[in-house]
Design a protein around this motif. Structure first.
Motif, PDB file in Angstrom:
ATOM      1  N   LEU A 130      26.403 -14.196 -28.474  1.00  0.00           N
ATOM      2  CA  LEU A 130      27.234 -13.416 -27.565  1.00  0.00           C
ATOM      3  C   LEU A 130      27.992 -12.336 -28.329  1.00  0.00           C
ATOM      4  O   LEU A 130      28.364 -12.528 -29.489  1.00  0.00           O
ATOM      5  CB  LEU A 130      28.234 -14.324 -26.838  1.00  0.00           C
ATOM      6  CG  LEU A 130      27.653 -15.415 -25.935  1.00  0.00           C
ATOM      7  CD1 LEU A 130      28.783 -16.224 -25.322  1.00  0.00           C
ATOM      8  CD2 LEU A 130      26.789 -14.811 -24.848  1.00  0.00           C
ATOM      9  N   ASN A 134      33.328 -16.182 -24.521  1.00  0.00           N
ATOM     10  CA  ASN A 134      33.477 -16.337 -23.068  1.00  0.00           C
ATOM     11  C   ASN A 134      34.376 -17.521 -22.693  1.00  0.00           C
ATOM     12  O   ASN A 134      34.257 -18.079 -21.609  1.00  0.00           O
ATOM     13  CB  ASN A 134      32.105 -16.496 -22.414  1.00  0.00           C
ATOM     14  CG  ASN A 134      31.347 -17.699 -22.937  1.00  0.00           C
ATOM     15  OD1 ASN A 134      31.802 -18.394 -23.850  1.00  0.00           O
ATOM     16  ND2 ASN A 134      30.187 -17.967 -22.377  1.00  0.00           N
ATOM     17  N   THR A 139      30.052 -22.133 -27.141  1.00  0.00           N
ATOM     18  CA  THR A 139      29.512 -20.890 -27.677  1.00  0.00           C
ATOM     19  C   THR A 139      30.322 -20.379 -28.864  1.00  0.00           C
ATOM     20  O   THR A 139      29.825 -19.584 -29.648  1.00  0.00           O
ATOM     21  CB  THR A 139      29.482 -19.796 -26.593  1.00  0.00           C
ATOM     22  OG1 THR A 139      30.808 -19.612 -26.065  1.00  0.00           O
ATOM     23  CG2 THR A 139      28.566 -20.196 -25.450  1.00  0.00           C
ATOM     24  N   PRO A 343      24.220 -14.478 -20.315  1.00  0.00           N
ATOM     25  CA  PRO A 343      24.813 -15.563 -21.129  1.00  0.00           C
ATOM     26  C   PRO A 343      26.334 -15.550 -21.146  1.00  0.00           C
ATOM     27  O   PRO A 343      26.949 -16.494 -21.633  1.00  0.00           O
ATOM     28  CB  PRO A 343      24.238 -15.294 -22.525  1.00  0.00           C
ATOM     29  CG  PRO A 343      23.974 -13.822 -22.545  1.00  0.00           C
ATOM     30  CD  PRO A 343      23.553 -13.463 -21.139  1.00  0.00           C
ATOM     31  N   LYS A 344      26.931 -14.475 -20.642  1.00  0.00           N
ATOM     32  CA  LYS A 344      28.393 -14.377 -20.677  1.00  0.00           C
ATOM     33  C   LYS A 344      29.058 -15.481 -19.860  1.00  0.00           C
ATOM     34  O   LYS A 344      30.157 -15.938 -20.187  1.00  0.00           O
ATOM     35  CB  LYS A 344      28.811 -13.004 -20.147  1.00  0.00           C
ATOM     36  CG  LYS A 344      30.317 -12.780 -20.082  1.00  0.00           C
ATOM     37  CD  LYS A 344      30.639 -11.331 -19.788  1.00  0.00           C
ATOM     38  CE  LYS A 344      30.054 -10.884 -18.466  1.00  0.00           C
ATOM     39  NZ  LYS A 344      30.406  -9.499 -18.131  1.00  0.00           N
ATOM     40  N   ASP A 347      25.372 -20.610 -20.963  1.00  0.00           N
ATOM     41  CA  ASP A 347      24.078 -20.609 -21.638  1.00  0.00           C
ATOM     42  C   ASP A 347      23.093 -21.441 -20.834  1.00  0.00           C
ATOM     43  O   ASP A 347      23.178 -22.665 -20.786  1.00  0.00           O
ATOM     44  CB  ASP A 347      24.231 -21.170 -23.056  1.00  0.00           C
ATOM     45  CG  ASP A 347      22.927 -21.120 -23.823  1.00  0.00           C
ATOM     46  OD1 ASP A 347      22.018 -20.388 -23.397  1.00  0.00           O
ATOM     47  OD2 ASP A 347      22.814 -21.813 -24.857  1.00  0.00           O
TER      48      ASP A 347
END
Length: 445
Positions: A130, A134, A139, A343-344, A347
């Protein structure tokens, strides 16, 4: 004690009433009351605000820029012939002997080092990187930046785990239960036209409920190219949820191996009302039997289009890997579909070697949302003189181009297996043909 149970029953009744009236009924008939849109608008603004806060706190650090390869090494996109041409540009062609020089070893050395540091296959089975955090620790690890950001992060944990997760799990259970009950009931009806209409409606309705259970925001493009009966829909594969995403907009016949447990219950219920193509484990190994079953299905123009993911495994939303040629040998109309997740918000990639199905679904239900784009591409047919492998590669390239994905020739089966000897021999023959100067065989691949 009685007052406690009475209050608990009252809360449960209100909870179910809100789910049915605000989510399930709109989902059943394919419309929205605007709740999910409002949630997404607030979420987008919150993540944008968090990104600005993080960037402001780290102005002295270099921002991570995404690359199509999703990796550390920037690879050349040219073929072997083009790269050798660059290496040999300053070297005159020898008057006698073969077209070999010691500098050719630089190409193979560089490719070998690249594969050791970071090969093109392994990185396709890790989560997509990313540009900014987020607010999910899966992540990026949490780091204290400001009090406001920490409060928002804490509120987000409470919202996702204490409100959204129970709601989503409830909707998923209701959707799957209705799928079993609805398809079993429809399967008892005689084979009239209304039976097939009800079957499609039950399937789509239940998938829409499950999609609402993931807070899915799906944008469908070029609906005039939607797969039609008597054809095969092929799509890139990121997650088992791909089925929910596609079936949310139309009904498909599934192809797969017969399972036991909960999956087996779903398969047996679904096949009662719709002609899905399920195989026993031994039958899956018989290519001729599989091909015949698929041909018989697509030759019946009254049956739903078959949904197939030719990659055979989940890839991390950055690339499209080699398509198996089986579904392209049938001679049916192919309807390509490209799926790209954002993907923000979460996932969507399922790393089956790291997470079980239950763990993966829990991660999805505790993410912010599921946001993706789906493109329906024009129907494609096998051209004269084109074999199944070439046809599969042409379809794969079209899907990769439309979805903004990297088009790779590698087999996704390398996730768990070694490179086939035939592929090594192909590369050796390609270089050999260049050395001896046989251009016709050098471009035969």
């Amino acid at each position: 004690m009685e007052e406690f149970w009475s209050a608990a029953l009252w809360v449960l009744t209100i909870w179910l009433y809100l789910i049915v009236s605000l989510i399930m009924i709109p989902a059943m008939f394919g419309f929205s009351l605007g709740i999910s849109e409002t949630y997404m608008n607030i979420l987008v603004k919150t993540l944008e605000w968090a990104t600005l806060k993080i960037q402001k706190a780290k102005t002295d650090e270099q921002t991570l820029t995404p690359s199509p390869s999703n990796g550390l090494i920037q690879r050349e996109d040219g073929s072997m012939e083009k790269e050798f041409e660059e290496l040999r540009r300053s070297r005159p062609k020898p008057s006698v002997g073969g077209d070999f020089t010691l500098s050719d070893s630089f190409y193979f050395s560089r490719r070998g080092i690249e594969s050791i540091v970071e090969d093109e296959v392994t990185q396709r089975f890790s989560s997509e990187e990313l540009v900014s955090w987020n607010l999910l620790t899966r992540t990026n690890d949490f780091q204290y930046i400001s009090l406001k950001l920490t409060l928002v992060y804490g509120i987000g944990i409470f919202l996702r785990y204490c409100i959204l997760a129970p709601l989503r799990i409830t909707l998923a259970c209701i959707g799957l239960t209705w799928l079993v009950i609805g398809t079993s009931a429809v399967g008892l009806l005689p084979n009239w036209r209304i039976k097939y209409w009800l079957s499609e409606w039950v399937h789509v309705m239940c998938y829409r409920i499950c999609a609402r259970g993931l807070s899915a925001t799906i944008r469908y493009h070029n609906r005039e190219n939607k797969p039609k009966k008597g054809g095969i829909c092929v799509a890139n594969h990121t997650s088992p949820i791909d089925i929910v995403i596609l079936c949310n907009d139309g009904c498909y016949a599934m192809v797969g191996q017969i399972h036991g447990g909960l999956m087996g219950v779903l398969q047996r219920a679904m096949v009662r009302s719709c002609p899905h193509v399920w195989f026993e484990r031994a039958e899956m190994k018989d290519r001729h039997l599989v091909t015949k079953r698929l041909k018989d299905h697509v030759n019946d123009k009254t049956k739903l289009p078959i949904l197939i993911f030719p990659e055979g495994t989940c890839v991390n939303n950055t690339s499209v890997m080699m398509f198996k040629k089986g579904s392209f040998e049938i001679g049916a109309t192919i309807y390509p579909v490209a799926i790209k997740y954002d993907p923000k918000f979460g996932d969507a990639f399922w790393n089956s070697s790291k997470y079980s199905m239950v763990s993966y679904l829990l991660m999805m239900m505790t993410s912010w949302a599921l946001v993706c784009n789906v493109w329906y591409l024009p129907a494609m047919h096998q051209q004269e003189g084109e074999d199944a492998v070439q046809f599969a590669n042409r379809v794969k390239s079209a899907i990769a181009h439309q979805g903004g994905l990297v088009d790779l020739q590698w087999d996704g089966g390398l996730k768990r297996a070694k490179v086939k000897e035939s592929f090594k021999e192909q590369q050796q023959k390609q270089y050999s043909s260049m050395v001896v100067g046989d251009d016709s065989s050098g471009h035969s691949d």
